[in-house]
Design a protein around this motif. Structure first.
Motif, PDB file in Angstrom:
ATOM      1  N   GLU A 204       0.811  -1.217   0.000  1.00 10.81           N
ATOM      2  CA  GLU A 204       0.000   0.000   0.000  1.00 10.81           C
ATOM      3  C   GLU A 204       0.847   1.271   0.000  1.00 10.81           C
ATOM      4  O   GLU A 204       0.489   2.257  -0.636  1.00 10.81           O
ATOM      5  CB  GLU A 204      -0.933  -0.011   1.219  1.00 10.81           C
ATOM      6  N   GLN A 207       2.103   1.862  -3.470  1.00  8.63           N
ATOM      7  CA  GLN A 207       0.971   2.223  -4.311  1.00  8.63           C
ATOM      8  C   GLN A 207       0.595   3.684  -4.136  1.00  8.63           C
ATOM      9  O   GLN A 207       0.429   4.421  -5.115  1.00  8.63           O
ATOM     10  CB  GLN A 207      -0.230   1.333  -3.979  1.00  8.63           C
ATOM     11  N   ARG A 208       0.458   4.117  -2.885  1.00  6.34           N
ATOM     12  CA  ARG A 208       0.086   5.514  -2.622  1.00  6.34           C
ATOM     13  C   ARG A 208       1.129   6.472  -3.170  1.00  6.34           C
ATOM     14  O   ARG A 208       0.802   7.499  -3.776  1.00  6.34           O
ATOM     15  CB  ARG A 208      -0.101   5.736  -1.115  1.00  6.34           C
ATOM     16  N   ASP A 236      -7.004  -5.883  -6.934  1.00  4.38           N
ATOM     17  CA  ASP A 236      -6.839  -5.217  -5.644  1.00  4.38           C
ATOM     18  C   ASP A 236      -7.872  -4.090  -5.533  1.00  4.38           C
ATOM     19  O   ASP A 236      -7.743  -3.055  -6.176  1.00  4.38           O
ATOM     20  CB  ASP A 236      -5.414  -4.662  -5.547  1.00  4.38           C
ATOM     21  N   ARG A 237      -8.897  -4.313  -4.705  1.00  7.83           N
ATOM     22  CA  ARG A 237      -9.971  -3.313  -4.600  1.00  7.83           C
ATOM     23  C   ARG A 237      -9.481  -2.002  -4.014  1.00  7.83           C
ATOM     24  O   ARG A 237      -9.943  -0.927  -4.411  1.00  7.83           O
ATOM     25  CB  ARG A 237     -11.133  -3.874  -3.767  1.00  7.83           C
ATOM     26  N   GLU A 238      -8.558  -2.071  -3.064  1.00  7.84           N
ATOM     27  CA  GLU A 238      -8.041  -0.840  -2.468  1.00  7.84           C
ATOM     28  C   GLU A 238      -7.264  -0.042  -3.512  1.00  7.84           C
ATOM     29  O   GLU A 238      -7.347   1.194  -3.550  1.00  7.84           O
ATOM     30  CB  GLU A 238      -7.146  -1.167  -1.276  1.00  7.84           C
ATOM     31  N   LEU A 239      -6.518  -0.747  -4.372  1.00  8.43           N
ATOM     32  CA  LEU A 239      -5.803  -0.062  -5.452  1.00  8.43           C
ATOM     33  C   LEU A 239      -6.789   0.595  -6.403  1.00  8.43           C
ATOM     34  O   LEU A 239      -6.601   1.751  -6.811  1.00  8.43           O
ATOM     35  CB  LEU A 239      -4.908  -1.048  -6.197  1.00  8.43           C
ATOM     36  N   ARG A 241      -9.823   1.584  -5.741  1.00  2.42           N
ATOM     37  CA  ARG A 241     -10.416   2.748  -5.053  1.00  2.42           C
ATOM     38  C   ARG A 241      -9.465   3.936  -5.074  1.00  2.42           C
ATOM     39  O   ARG A 241      -9.880   5.090  -5.255  1.00  2.42           O
ATOM     40  CB  ARG A 241     -10.787   2.375  -3.624  1.00  2.42           C
ATOM     41  N   SER A 242      -8.174   3.650  -4.894  1.00  4.27           N
ATOM     42  CA  SER A 242      -7.185   4.729  -4.899  1.00  4.27           C
ATOM     43  C   SER A 242      -7.079   5.370  -6.281  1.00  4.27           C
ATOM     44  O   SER A 242      -6.965   6.589  -6.408  1.00  4.27           O
ATOM     45  CB  SER A 242      -5.815   4.188  -4.469  1.00  4.27           C
ATOM     46  N   GLN A 246      -8.035   9.025  -5.744  1.00  5.16           N
ATOM     47  CA  GLN A 246      -6.844   9.850  -5.530  1.00  5.16           C
ATOM     48  C   GLN A 246      -6.510  10.689  -6.763  1.00  5.16           C
ATOM     49  O   GLN A 246      -5.357  10.768  -7.193  1.00  5.16           O
ATOM     50  CB  GLN A 246      -5.657   8.973  -5.130  1.00  5.16           C
ATOM     51  N   ALA A 268     -15.672  -2.144  -6.585  1.00  4.92           N
ATOM     52  CA  ALA A 268     -14.684  -1.579  -5.666  1.00  4.92           C
ATOM     53  C   ALA A 268     -15.160  -0.284  -5.023  1.00  4.92           C
ATOM     54  O   ALA A 268     -14.827  -0.005  -3.866  1.00  4.92           O
ATOM     55  CB  ALA A 268     -13.365  -1.344  -6.405  1.00  4.92           C
TER      56      ALA A 268
END
Length: 433
Positions: A204, A207-208, A236-239, A241-242, A246, A268
């Motif tokens: 993470e 990624q951020r 990757d759902r968090e990816l 979403r980002s 973002q 996602a």
């Protein structure tokens, strides 16, 4: 966009695709067809066996990261030496650039990890900055299967492919700095961004950091230069979403994606029809239309939102839809038709559509929406592109003449997006003075 003598930029990802029969490779590796099961990341040969079976049974394209470097290199060597294995230019950015460079006199700058084999395969119209050259190629293994092909209890309903790699250079997005440093000198008319899906499995924090650098890099592109994001397969759902939240979506002008990516995006971030786990056969046109409309309404340009996103090109096996915010694009009919045409010709490896080798799988009639009152459309063979409007967004739909026995399935989405972009006309100000 797409005029002779103009320039275009592609970045980032680039690799060598090793294309071969998936069933034959897994058999050569001593793997047996067992249960089908999806894995967000492949950690072993067993995971590979289960994930391949899972997607082959659906006839759905997918891409996964293989975490074990040593095991991957062993499999990659076996794949490269396998009878019938072929090596091609790979990576969404490189494939789109290759499509432009091979068919026009566009000059293309490719910022991505380019090893000796890839450099040899690239079109002469593609320039690679010295900083992007590396001693070793990144290999992606493309396991193809044909419609009706069987592996144990599994039978593929459609021809498609399963992709996996242990790609660290594209995953780290090392071409970002090269892209920024060469921006002023190259002066692109179009920027194509890809490779965000390669951040999956990278942690993470990285990624951020990399997504923030992507947004900052996009802000350096002069106003008026359209930016197309080719989304590609994510797990990757968090990816995801980002990427959506973002500021990546608002920083791009255009988006290209297929049915798997569209549904995963909606799942996602809790968009329309997020409750369905997968498409049942040909994706429902009304549901697809609802999600496309939601993307542009929630994340696209409007009077109250500072966003550049005004175009989404959706492609699935049976049909394509081009959705655009009114007032920002022209020539959409030709663009979506050109994308559908290249899908049929490239899959069959023919210069023109061969009617004896293609079939029509698009629905003969459909509703334009399920989340609100839509209209019923009945396809007219003499008018292959249908059009409808909804809340400031225009939709162009066209069926695809699907190749019955495709020669090669990988890269079709990139060819479709490239062709659609080439025919699209963006109503934007000039980027460079």
């Amino acid at each position: 966009m797409g005029q002779p003598g103009s320039t275009a930029r592609r970045w980032v990802n680039a690799c060598v695709d090793v294309v071969l029969s998936g069933v034959k490779l897994l058999q050569a590796l001593g793997l047996r067809s067992g249960k089908g099961r999806d894995h967000a990341v492949l950690h072993s040969r067993k995971d590979l066996e289960e994930a391949f079976a899972h997607f082959m049974a659906q006839g759905a394209a997918a891409e996964r990261f293989f975490s074990d470097q040593e095991a991957f290199h062993t499999i990659a060597q076996a794949a490269s030496e396998s009878p019938g294995a072929q090596h091609y230019v790979g990576g969404n950015a490189a494939l789109i650039g290759q499509k432009f460079a091979a068919n026009t006199d566009l000059q293309v700058l490719l910022c991505g990890p380019v090893g000796p084999k890839l450099h040899e395969l690239l079109d002469d119209n593609i320039f690679v900055p010295p900083e992007s050259l590396q001693e070793v190629d990144e290999f992606h293994l493309i396991l193809e299967y044909q419609a009706g092909e069987e592996w144990g209890p599994f039978k593929a309903p459609h021809a498609s492919r399963f992709i996996f790699s242990h790609d660290l250079s594209n995953g780290a997005m090392n071409a970002l700095e090269v892209f920024v440093s060469s921006l002023e000198e190259f002066r692109p008319d179009l920027v194509v961004l890809s490779g965000l899906h390669m951040l999956a499995g990278r942690g993470e924090e990285l990624q951020r950091k990399r997504l923030l650098e992507v947004v900052n890099s996009l802000s350096d592109i002069p106003a008026g230069v359209p930016v197309h994001l080719e989304l590609a397969s994510m797990t990757d759902r968090e990816l995801m979403r980002s990427v959506v939240h973002q500021q990546v979506f608002p920083a791009v002008t255009s988006l290209g994606l297929n049915e798997q990516e569209l549904l995963f995006l909606s799942q996602a971030v809790s968009g329309p029809h997020a409750g369905i786990s997968s498409w049942d056969g040909v994706p429902d046109v009304g549901m697809v239309s609802d999600i496309l409309f939601w993307i542009l309404k929630e994340h696209g340009r409007s009077e109250s939102r500072a966003s550049d996103l005004t175009r989404v090109h959706f492609h699935t096996l049976a049909y394509h839809i081009l959705a655009t915010v009114d007032g920002h694009w022209a020539n959409q009919l030709a663009a979506v038709a050109a994308g559908a045409r290249v899908a049929g010709t490239q899959a069959c490896a023919t210069e023109a559509i061969d009617t004896s080798r293609v079939t029509l799988r698009a629905p003969q009639e459909f509703m334009t929406s399920h989340s609100e009152v839509g209209t019923r459309v009945v396809l007219d063979p003499s008018k292959p592109v249908e059009q409808w409007h909804r809340g400031g967004v225009t939709f162009h739909f066209t069926p695809v003449l699907v190749c019955k026995d495709p020669v090669r399935t990988v890269g079709l989405g990139d060819a479709i997006s490239a062709e659609g972009l080439f025919y699209s006309e963006a109503h934007l100000a000039t980027g460079f003075e």
